[in-house]
Each structure stands twice: as structure tokens, then as C-alpha cells.
Design a protein around this motif. Structure first.
Motif, PDB file in Angstrom:
ATOM      1  N   GLU A 282      -8.981  -0.034  -7.868  1.00  0.00           N
ATOM      2  CA  GLU A 282      -9.377   1.048  -6.960  1.00  0.00           C
ATOM      3  C   GLU A 282     -10.733   1.608  -7.371  1.00  0.00           C
ATOM      4  O   GLU A 282     -11.013   1.770  -8.560  1.00  0.00           O
ATOM      5  CB  GLU A 282      -8.308   2.144  -7.019  1.00  0.00           C
TER       6      GLU A 282
ATOM      7  N   ASP B 214       0.820  -1.208   0.000  1.00  0.00           N
ATOM      8  CA  ASP B 214       0.000   0.000   0.000  1.00  0.00           C
ATOM      9  C   ASP B 214       0.858   1.263   0.000  1.00  0.00           C
ATOM     10  O   ASP B 214       0.408   2.326  -0.443  1.00  0.00           O
ATOM     11  CB  ASP B 214      -0.924  -0.014   1.222  1.00  0.00           C
TER      12      ASP B 214
ATOM     13  N   TRP C 242       2.839   3.170  -9.020  1.00  0.00           N
ATOM     14  CA  TRP C 242       1.880   2.394  -9.806  1.00  0.00           C
ATOM     15  C   TRP C 242       1.591   3.093 -11.131  1.00  0.00           C
ATOM     16  O   TRP C 242       1.592   4.314 -11.224  1.00  0.00           O
ATOM     17  CB  TRP C 242       0.573   2.240  -9.018  1.00  0.00           C
TER      18      TRP C 242
ATOM     19  N   CYS D 161       2.710  -6.763  -9.772  1.00  0.00           N
ATOM     20  CA  CYS D 161       1.634  -6.512  -8.817  1.00  0.00           C
ATOM     21  C   CYS D 161       0.544  -5.711  -9.528  1.00  0.00           C
ATOM     22  O   CYS D 161       0.826  -4.960 -10.471  1.00  0.00           O
ATOM     23  CB  CYS D 161       2.134  -5.718  -7.611  1.00  0.00           C
TER      24      CYS D 161
ATOM     25  N   LYS E 298      -3.348  -3.509  -8.720  1.00  0.00           N
ATOM     26  CA  LYS E 298      -4.343  -3.053  -7.755  1.00  0.00           C
ATOM     27  C   LYS E 298      -5.552  -2.507  -8.505  1.00  0.00           C
ATOM     28  O   LYS E 298      -5.432  -1.984  -9.616  1.00  0.00           O
ATOM     29  CB  LYS E 298      -3.767  -1.996  -6.809  1.00  0.00           C
TER      30      LYS E 298
ATOM     31  N   THR F 197      -9.366  -0.253  -2.153  1.00  0.00           N
ATOM     32  CA  THR F 197      -8.267  -0.653  -3.037  1.00  0.00           C
ATOM     33  C   THR F 197      -7.978  -2.128  -2.803  1.00  0.00           C
ATOM     34  O   THR F 197      -7.768  -2.549  -1.659  1.00  0.00           O
ATOM     35  CB  THR F 197      -6.995   0.170  -2.764  1.00  0.00           C
ATOM     36  N   TYR F 198      -8.003  -2.883  -3.875  1.00  0.00           N
ATOM     37  CA  TYR F 198      -7.666  -4.311  -3.806  1.00  0.00           C
ATOM     38  C   TYR F 198      -6.285  -4.514  -4.399  1.00  0.00           C
ATOM     39  O   TYR F 198      -5.998  -4.053  -5.506  1.00  0.00           O
ATOM     40  CB  TYR F 198      -8.685  -5.149  -4.582  1.00  0.00           C
ATOM     41  N   TYR F 199      -5.401  -5.201  -3.670  1.00  0.00           N
ATOM     42  CA  TYR F 199      -4.034  -5.461  -4.110  1.00  0.00           C
ATOM     43  C   TYR F 199      -3.830  -6.954  -4.341  1.00  0.00           C
ATOM     44  O   TYR F 199      -4.431  -7.786  -3.662  1.00  0.00           O
ATOM     45  CB  TYR F 199      -3.028  -5.008  -3.046  1.00  0.00           C
ATOM     46  N   ASN F 200      -2.931  -7.276  -5.280  1.00  0.00           N
ATOM     47  CA  ASN F 200      -2.535  -8.667  -5.472  1.00  0.00           C
ATOM     48  C   ASN F 200      -1.147  -8.715  -6.083  1.00  0.00           C
ATOM     49  O   ASN F 200      -0.884  -8.048  -7.090  1.00  0.00           O
ATOM     50  CB  ASN F 200      -3.528  -9.406  -6.380  1.00  0.00           C
TER      51      ASN F 200
END
Length: 336
Positions: A159, A129, A134, A155, A157, A275-278
Motif C-alpha cells: 500500500e 479488498d 491484515w 495473502c 498487500k 493497494t496491490y493484492y496477491n
């Protein structure tokens, strides 16, 4: 990418034609056609090449490349083929040659290391985060997809903002059993163990990305954290763990998640930023690579469905799995 279509001979005259097929934020694909001829004979197409170029600024950092508008027919065909080749490069770079496949991503879980795993789970999400480099890959219906390539890792994300209170959003997204109500990648989800009020183990089943392939399943540790003060977000951190009681089965390919999860920020009393992260692993990337390459926008439809799910349940009490199921140390012992 090179396609050798025919030989060239001594005495040939060569004609090279180059054209920009497509641009991708900070890079462009240039196609080159090589033709050969001798005397008055017609041109022979002997080679096609497709190369990706980055444009660097004065500090040698990638700069933004303007989007192009393809010409009709052949221009549009080249434009779309460039998108498909970008996905092929993405898959080759992060799936076929991924070093993560050399060592397991999942770590064993038992009550003795629960505190350590939970702490590292949350810390990894917090670290992702904090990154600020990004690159916006796509935006549709106010849902934004970003990517970040770093240390041979990819990575991404996603949003968006929702008109639901942050605490209720946190409670609804914390229960992974309900994620299948809006996420097509969650075919089924069962809680294995409610370790404590903040940590739950789940088994998640995901459909196959191909028509004839097996689905995947994941054993996930979900660690939830409420903010300590107004400067912190709500956190839902996810990572893969292994359990002797839930080994891989023949019906599913066991996938792994290195670091994923949600950060939930209170923008106001009624507006929340999600916000989704992976951190993409070989098991996860097939589900998102078409979006990253620009071939689809399923991320937008999934998170739009998430927004509708949250708004439809913004006044519904959310309940986590009951803490009745416990995995004893005896059940974790493996016979020698």
C-alpha cells in the motif's frame, strides 16, 4: 526446529538455557540450549531447539509483541538467524506443503466463458479488498507491506499514496506492458489478445529467483473496471488462464496466479491510494518471501519505482493494446 548434537546418558545432569532471539509482530522465536554433565566434567552441548510462540490476549487472539534490540555480536547473530529460520518455515509451509500444487490454479479461457471469468476475476479481488484483519509486516519509505494467513493460504498487500490523479494512475497501471518499467519481476510482457475494452490477455515473463534456475512465465487475464460511483475504487484484477495457443515452453517454468491486482482510490484530486493484492501461490511466493520474512525490502524499492513512474507519466496519455488481435474459436480447438 531441533538440532541433536550429541547423546545424553543415564545419570547426566541437564542445564537448559532459554533466550528470546527475535520478535515478529505477533510471535517470538525462543532458542533453547541443552547441556549435559556428570560430576566435575565440562558441559556438553547436546541439543539446540528453536520454537515460535504466539502471545494471546484475553479473547485468545494474537496480540502485538514489542520489538527487541539485539545485543552486539552473539545477540545480533541470533537475531539474524531467527529471521532466516522464519523464511525457511514460510517456504516450507506455503511452497513445499502447499495443497494448491495438487490441482491447477489456471482455468481455460475462450470467448464463450469470457464474461464468467472476468466477473469472477473482479469479484475475487473485491473480496480480498474487504478483508480487515491484515497484519503490518514491514514499512519503508512510506510503502507498507501487510500479510494475512487464512485457511492455509497466505495473502499479502502493498500500500502507498502517490501524487497522481486516480484516473491517470488507473490508465498507466492497466497496461501491463509498461509494468517492466518499474517492476523488476516483469522481465517481459506481451499482449496476446485484447478481448474487449475491459479485458486483455497477457504473457508475462519473470526472471529466475536463483542463479541457475529457469525463469517463469504467466498467462494472465487482466480485467479493468472503473468505479460506478464515488464509493468504489478503480480495479485491475489479474488471474491465470490457459490457452492452447500458448502452452508451456522448455525455456520457462509456467507459473500461476490465483488472485492479484490493484485497487486505486481517489483520496483527493491530486492524491491517490494504491493497494496491490496477491494471494500467494507456489509460483509467486519465492519473489516475495524474503520481504515477508524481513530479509529484504525489495517491495519498497519496486513500489517506490512505481511511484516515480506514475509521477513521470502523469500527463502522458496511456494506451491499451489495440483490439486488432483476436483469438478465434477455431484457433482454440485442439485435435483429438
Amino acid at each position: 526446529m531441533f538440532h541433536f548434537r550429541g547423546p545424553s546418558h543415564i545419570g547426566d545432569r541437564l542445564v537448559l538455557k532459554a533466550i528470546v532471539n527475535n520478535t515478529f509482530k505477533q510471535s517470538m522465536e525462543v532458542g533453547v540450549c541443552a547441556e549435559a554433565y556428570q560430576g566435575g566434567e565440562p558441559l556438553r552441548h547436546i541439543n539446540s531447539a528453536f520454537m515460535t510462540f504466539e502471545v494471546l490476549d484475553s479473547d485468545r487472539k494474537p496480540s502485538t509483541v514489542p520489538r527487541i534490540r539485539p545485543e552486539p555480536v552473539d545477540g545480533k547473530r541470533r537475531y539474524q538467524e531467527a529471521v532466516a529460520r522464519r523464511k525457511i518455515r514460510l517456504d516450507r509451509k506455503y511452497i513445499i506443503s502447499c495443497k494448491q500444487t495438487e490441482v491447477p490454479v489456471s482455468v481455460p479461457w475462450d470467448p464463450s466463458n469470457q464474461m464468467y471469468l472476468s466477473y469472477n476475476n473482479v469479484s475475487a479481488l473485491k473480496l480480498m479488498d474487504t478483508r480487515n484483519n491484515w497484519v503490518l509486516s514491514s514499512e519503508k519509505n512510506k510503502v507498507r507491506l501487510y500479510t494475512l494467513e487464512e485457511n492455509h493460504m497466505l495473502c499479502f498487500k502493498v500500500e502507498m499514496n502517490v501524487s497522481v490523479a486516480a484516473e491517470q494512475t488507473f490508465h498507466l497501471l492497466s497496461d501491463l506492458r509498461r509494468r517492466k518499467e518499474w517492476d523488476p519481476h516483469y522481465e517481459d510482457c506481451e499482449d496476446i489478445n485484447q478481448a474487449d475494452e475491459e479485458d486483455t490477455l497477457y504473457r508475462v515473463a519473470a526472471p529466475s529467483v536463483s542463479k541457475w534456475g529457469k525463469g517463469q512465465d504467466f498467462i494472465l487475464l487482466a480485467s479493468r473496471r472503473k468505479p460506478c460511483d464515488a464509493r468504489d475504487p478503480y480495479l485491475i484484477a489479474l488471474r491465470s488462464v490457459t490457452l492452447p495457443t500458448h502452452p508451456p515452453t522448455e525455456d520457462y517454468t509456467r507459473g500461476e496466479v490465483l488472485c492479484a491486482g490493484f485497487t486505486i482510490w481517489e483520496e483527493s484530486s491530486t492524491v491517490t491510494k494504491i493497494t496491490y493484492y496477491n494471494q500467494a501461490t507456489p509460483g509467486v511466493l519465492p519473489y516475495i518471501s524474503t520481504d515477508i520474512a524481513g530479509l529484504s525490502s525489495s517491495f519498497s524499492s519496486a513500489f517506490s519505482a512505481c511511484s516515480h513512474f506514475l509521477e513521470a507519466n502523469k500527463d502522458t496519455p496511456a494506451a491499451l493494446p489495440p483490439p486488432a488481435l483476436k483469438i478465434s474459436m477455431a484457433s482454440l480447438q485442439v485435435d483429438e
